[in-house]
Motif scaffolding. Structure first.
Motif, mmCIF file in Angstrom:
data_model
loop_
_atom_site.group_PDB
_atom_site.id
_atom_site.type_symbol
_atom_site.label_atom_id
_atom_site.label_comp_id
_atom_site.label_asym_id
_atom_site.label_seq_id
_atom_site.Cartn_x
_atom_site.Cartn_y
_atom_site.Cartn_z
ATOM 1 N N GLU A 215 -7.754 -37.135 1.017
ATOM 2 C CA GLU A 215 -8.405 -37.838 -0.093
ATOM 3 C C GLU A 215 -9.874 -37.414 -0.197
ATOM 4 O O GLU A 215 -10.546 -37.207 0.825
ATOM 5 N N THR A 216 -10.358 -37.298 -1.422
ATOM 6 C CA THR A 216 -11.767 -36.938 -1.622
ATOM 7 C C THR A 216 -12.652 -38.151 -1.337
ATOM 8 O O THR A 216 -12.460 -39.224 -1.926
ATOM 9 N N ILE A 217 -13.604 -37.980 -0.439
ATOM 10 C CA ILE A 217 -14.499 -39.084 -0.083
ATOM 11 C C ILE A 217 -15.959 -38.792 -0.435
ATOM 12 O O ILE A 217 -16.846 -39.606 -0.166
ATOM 13 N N GLY A 218 -16.198 -37.643 -1.067
ATOM 14 C CA GLY A 218 -17.574 -37.328 -1.450
ATOM 15 C C GLY A 218 -17.750 -35.867 -1.758
ATOM 16 O O GLY A 218 -16.775 -35.117 -1.938
ATOM 17 N N THR A 219 -19.006 -35.458 -1.796
ATOM 18 C CA THR A 219 -19.342 -34.066 -2.106
ATOM 19 C C THR A 219 -20.470 -33.583 -1.210
ATOM 20 O O THR A 219 -21.272 -34.386 -0.707
ATOM 21 N N VAL A 220 -20.537 -32.264 -1.048
ATOM 22 C CA VAL A 220 -21.690 -31.631 -0.414
ATOM 23 C C VAL A 220 -22.235 -30.625 -1.407
ATOM 24 O O VAL A 220 -21.478 -29.852 -2.002
ATOM 25 N N THR A 221 -23.542 -30.636 -1.602
ATOM 26 C CA THR A 221 -24.207 -29.694 -2.493
ATOM 27 C C THR A 221 -25.135 -28.820 -1.661
ATOM 28 O O THR A 221 -26.041 -29.331 -0.989
ATOM 29 N N LEU A 222 -24.901 -27.522 -1.703
ATOM 30 C CA LEU A 222 -25.720 -26.562 -0.967
ATOM 31 C C LEU A 222 -26.644 -25.867 -1.946
ATOM 32 O O LEU A 222 -26.217 -25.401 -3.002
ATOM 33 N N THR A 223 -27.926 -25.777 -1.586
ATOM 34 C CA THR A 223 -28.913 -25.091 -2.424
ATOM 35 C C THR A 223 -29.636 -24.052 -1.583
ATOM 36 O O THR A 223 -30.193 -24.377 -0.528
#
Length: 226
Positions: free
Chosen positions: A87-95
């Motif tokens: 199940e999707t529980i969030g996101t990670v954003t890489l910059t």
């Protein structure tokens, strides 16, 4: 006698008139006021002009600084974080920060309250329920694990995150030891041949224990691939 008095009177009047004319040639109060008034006016206008120029320069400096700061931020990549049940529980954003490494922003929910370890792992696979498919920590430079250990840390080691009572949290950390891809800097790239994974653990990393800080089970995983 009368003619003499008349001549004397005329001479006296002429003399007084001459003195009056001579006085008008001397620097007087009227001339002084005129000379000082004009420079004051010009000075005031000049000051206003300089003030406007200074404001413009400041605005340009601020704009230039913002552009410079923004120029250091490159590629942005966003991936879903899954729990062991898929199940999707969030996101990670890489910059990408170029030579400054990589900014890592994690936005999650559905976790247990408390402190959790956060690492990059060596393989871009998140197969539940234990996520062992992601392999060990991302460690291309063959370091020891942990910030408190001589010879450490791994390139994939990052600071712990603290989740609140509602199981939610938004966290931003900077990993100065990795890049997103190899053409952004000389740092090891997450997007290598098999990618990488972002991993959230059940417990905190003690920054000492080998090989992974005694952080417990893997409870959140994101595949880092193109």
């Amino acid at each position: 006698m009368t003619l003499t008095k008349t001549l004397l009177s005329t001479a006296l009047i002429a003399s007084l008139a001459a003195c009056s004319g001579a006085d008008s040639d001397l620097p007087g109060a009227d001339e002084s006021q005129t000379e000082s008034a004009m420079p004051d006016s010009e000075m005031s206008m000049e000051n206003e002009t300089m003030s406007d120029d200074a404001m413009d320069d400041t605005a340009m400096d601020d704009s230039g600084m913002s552009e410079t700061m923004e120029a250091t931020r490159g590629e942005v990549m966003k991936k879903d974080i899954m729990n062991p049940d898929g199940e999707t529980i969030g996101t990670v954003t890489l910059t990408s920060l170029g030579m400054g490494g990589t900014e890592v922003k994690v936005d999650v929910s559905g976790l247990e309250q408390g402190t959790h370890a956060l690492h990059f792992h060596q393989t871009g696979k998140c197969e539940g329920p234990d996520f062992t498919s992601a392999g060990g920590h991302f460690n291309p430079t063959d370091k020891e694990h942990g910030f408190d250990v001589a010879g450490g840390p791994h390139a994939g080691d990052m600071e712990n995150i603290d989740v609140g009572i509602n199981g939610e949290g938004v966290f931003t950390v900077t990993n100065e030891r990795v890049s997103i891809r190899s053409d952004n800097s000389d740092l090891p790239a997450l997007l290598d041949a098999d990618g990488a994974a972002l991993m959230i653990h059940q417990k905190a990393d003690d920054y000492t224990s080998q090989p992974s800080g005694a952080a417990g089970a893997r409870v959140g995983c994101a595949v880092i691939k193109s």
